[in-house]
Scaffold this motif. Structure first.
Motif: not given
Ligand code: ZN
Length: 723
Positions: A166, A168, A202, A204, A206-207
């Protein structure tokens, strides 16, 4: 690699050097003995040449066992290789790393990278460390799920049997920088090369948070590319790339950064070229492509990528990656030698550094067949190096590649995508220009301005769907000052982000093309007797796919649409009376200049089916505007002619590469068919001609402003040096 310079076809490769064989004549390569065979181009450190004949062993984990590193490096040096790109860090470490984010190659007992660097320095070779931070081991996932990219369902994204990382996450944002620090503190590397380098889309949390903060929306899930998200992705990757480049320069100011992704997925080439030290691109032509990302076969891919790279990063030879493998996913069987050598010749002709990438090391190949011929070609390129540096195209014709159209037009970023897209239209016109023997430059959409445009008499826009406002205005001004704009198909129907335009971006693009209609079963009827004569007396050109009518008054028109005829039973393939449809060729004057519009897919059709009338039509139009091409030959169209110019203090030199792609029809090039001697005419004031591959002078005759020369039998490649 074998040291013999005799290739399998029995042709003796040139032995004595040009310098030696031409002593007493006026041919001087103009390089110092120290620089012979090396580029004299430099970047940060004026003493450090660009890598020009690199080689990349794609190491298997087991290759380090009992490997004679000294023999591998000295053999490469003996064949003219000037730079090794060898496995260094990332998910596998090829040195005794202290970082837990890398796994040491379990088969390595010593320090593979350290041994290569030491041997390479002894032989005067540069070494770039090969990095791969794009993926990680599946076993790491349980402990470090935050390292990895996930799809919209939260499932880790796999490539081969590895998980993708990922952007980030900590692997990119922290650990990569630690690896750079460790590598460049311990090894005097000349640079780093990142394989499979991309910002994976991505989903996720966080992204999602990063993207939401940056652009006010979540990571898109639709199948169409979202311009807002894509622009964020382009900028974020370019910013990150500049950050790692700066980290590398902090440790070693003269070290360089190269990054690579086979599809340049999520890259804006205009931003990425600024962020790296050397521009790189793929030009691999396995007979079967990467099964995960299949791409169309394309003969002139190498030249296309070099020409793009030269305009994206002027003054720095682009690096082209060329796989040895016959099938991408069955890496251990190699492509036929003739195929590899002609591809290397194409890259060298345009001025690239072509990097053959071999799975494993030369002494451990189950299939060693092409190694000898490729090594001989690398060795030959070392001898020809003075003719390959700092060359330009003597031309006033430019073809524009538009990244915006490729992403946000019908292509939707897929190179193997629709017939009506920008990329197939660009490639078809690229091939038609080569086949009509007109030299040309490539320009990049979104960067057009007055100083660039004024170098050209003709600028061709191939189905340039997404036209930026700034490009449109610059082109409009340039046409009014005397330029000739040639635009095909749906050029200018949308803005840079792909939103349809309701009015033309500038007067020269008026009117907007009408709705596309099917042209299958139709014809273009030729009115101009001169064009009929150029086509050997035919009054029709066949047509397929789509036609976009232009509603226009008071312009000069030709190639009016006949049909299309839906009933194609032979009894009904006739027409009566003079009823014809809208024009397929519209010529309008604007100020001092003019526009030529071809509202159909001449390039896409040529790319698909090599319709022979299309390059004749293109050449005929160019001749009206710029006069005859500066080069002519009786060589068949299967011989690619690359004309370059080299400006030196002692005078201009003209270089003509003949690349023989002649092979069995309807099949990929497997074995080159040797051709009888061909004649080449070049419009230039040169007085003598040297056949640089054959390594002897040729008899030339002058006819007015043209010089004419006959080659010997043509195998894979010949280079005519005219002075
Ligand atoms: Zn991510």
């Amino acid at each position: 690699m074998c040291r013999s310079l005799r290739c399998k076809s029995g042709f003796d490769r040139p032995g004595p050097s040009f310098r030696a064989s031409c002593s007493g004549m006026n041919f001087h390569p103009h390089v110092s003995p120290q620089l012979k065979g090396k580029s004299d181009l430099t970047s940060l450190n004026p003493a450090k040449p660009w890598p020009r004949r690199p080689w990349q062993p794609l190491m298997r984990l087991t290759d380090v066992v009992n490997l004679d590193v000294e023999a591998m490096v000295s053999d490469a040096a003996a064949h003219g290789v000037d730079c090794l790109i060898v496995s260094a860090g990332g998910f596998t470490a090829w040195y005794p790393t202290q970082l837990s984010c890398q796994r040491r190659n379990p088969y390595m007992t010593g320090d593979f990278l350290g041994e290569v660097v030491a041997a390479a320095k002894r032989h005067g070779l540069q070494v770039y460390g090969r990095m791969d931070i794009s993926k990680g081991y599946v076993e790491w996932y349980q402990q470090h799920p935050d390292w990895y990219a996930v799809d919209a369902d939260g499932t880790p994204i796999r490539y081969w049997e590895l998980h993708e990382t990922c952007f980030t996450g900590p692997y990119f944002q922290e650990y990569n920088l630690q690896i750079i620090d460790e590598l460049l503190t311990n090894y005097p590397l000349d640079g780093l090369f990142y394989n499979f380098y991309l910002l994976q889309s991505c989903h996720c949390e966080r992204c999602q948070e990063v993207v939401q903060t940056a652009i006010g929306q979540r990571v898109p899930t639709g199948s169409r590319l979202d311009p807002t998200y894509e622009r964020w992705r382009h900028q974020a990757l370019a910013d990150y790339t500049a950050r790692i480049r700066n980290r590398i320069h902090h440790h070693r100011p003269e070290a360089r950064l190269m990054v690579y992704h086979h599809l340049q997925k999520g890259w804006d080439p205009r931003l990425m070229a600024d962020a790296v030290d050397i521009w790189t691109a793929q030009a691999s032509s396995p007979l079967l492509r990467n099964p995960l990302d299949p791409q169309p076969a394309w003969l002139y891919w190498i030249g296309e990528e070099v020409q793009k790279g030269q305009v994206l990063k002027p003054g720095v030879p682009p690096m082209l990656w060329l796989s040895y493998s016959e099938m991408f996913a069955s890496r251990r069987v190699l492509q036929p030698a003739d195929r590899l050598v002609t591809h290397i010749a194409q890259g060298a002709a345009y001025g690239a550094s072509v990097c053959p990438s071999l799975n494993g090391v030369p002494g451990r190949q189950e299939d060693p067949r092409p190694l000898q011929a490729v090594a001989a070609k690398q060795h030959e390129l070392e001898r020809l190096a003075p003719f390959l540096e700092k060359t330009t195209v003597p031309t006033r014709v430019a073809l524009v590649y538009s990244p915006d159209s490729f992403w946000f037009g019908p292509d939707q970023g897929e190179p193997g995508g629709r017939k009506h897209g920008h990329l197939p239209e660009f490639r078809g016109l690229y091939a038609a220009l080569i086949d009509s023997r007109y030299p040309f430059d490539v320009l990049i959409g979104g960067t057009l301005n007055a100083p660039t445009l004024q170098r050209y008499a003709v600028v061709i826009l191939p189905a340039l769907h997404c036209l930026t406002d700034a490009d449109a205005l610059a082109l409009d001004r340039w046409v009014r000052d005397g330029g000739c704009l040639m635009a095909t198909a749906d050029t200018g129907v949308a803005n840079a982000d792909g939103h349809p335009r309701t009015r033309p971006a500038a007067p020269v693009f008026a009117p907007l093309p009408g709705e596309a209609q099917s042209a299958t079963g139709g014809y273009l009827r030729i009115a101009d007797p001169a064009l009929r004569a150029a086509l050997g007396g035919s009054s029709l050109i066949a047509l397929e796919s789509a036609f976009l009518p232009l509603s226009i008054q008071g312009a000069h028109t030709d190639l009016c649409l006949l049909g299309p005829f839906r009933n194609n039973a032979p009894e009904f393939t006739f027409w009566e009376g003079g009823t014809v449809g809208p024009p397929g060729l519209v010529h309008q004057h604007f100020g001092q200049g003019h526009s030529i519009r071809l509202p159909w897919y001449i390039g896409g059709l040529y790319n698909t089916a090599a319709i022979p009338e299309y390059p004749v039509l293109l050449g005929w139009l160019l001749e009206q505007v710029t006069g005859p091409s500066p080069i002519m030959t009786n060589a068949p169209p299967s011989v690619q002619v690359v004309l370059r110019e080299q400006h030196r203090p002692s005078g201009t030199r003209w270089l003509v590469h003949l690349i023989n792609n002649t092979a069995a029809a309807e099949r990929p090039l497997l074995s080159t068919v040797v051709l009888p001697p061909v004649t080449v005419r070049v419009r230039c004031p040169a007085r003598r001609v040297y056949l640089a591959v054959a390594d002897h002078e040729a008899r030339a005759t002058r006819d007015g402003e043209w010089i004419s020369v006959r080659t010997g039998s043509l195998f894979q490649h010949e280079l005519l040096v005219l002075e």
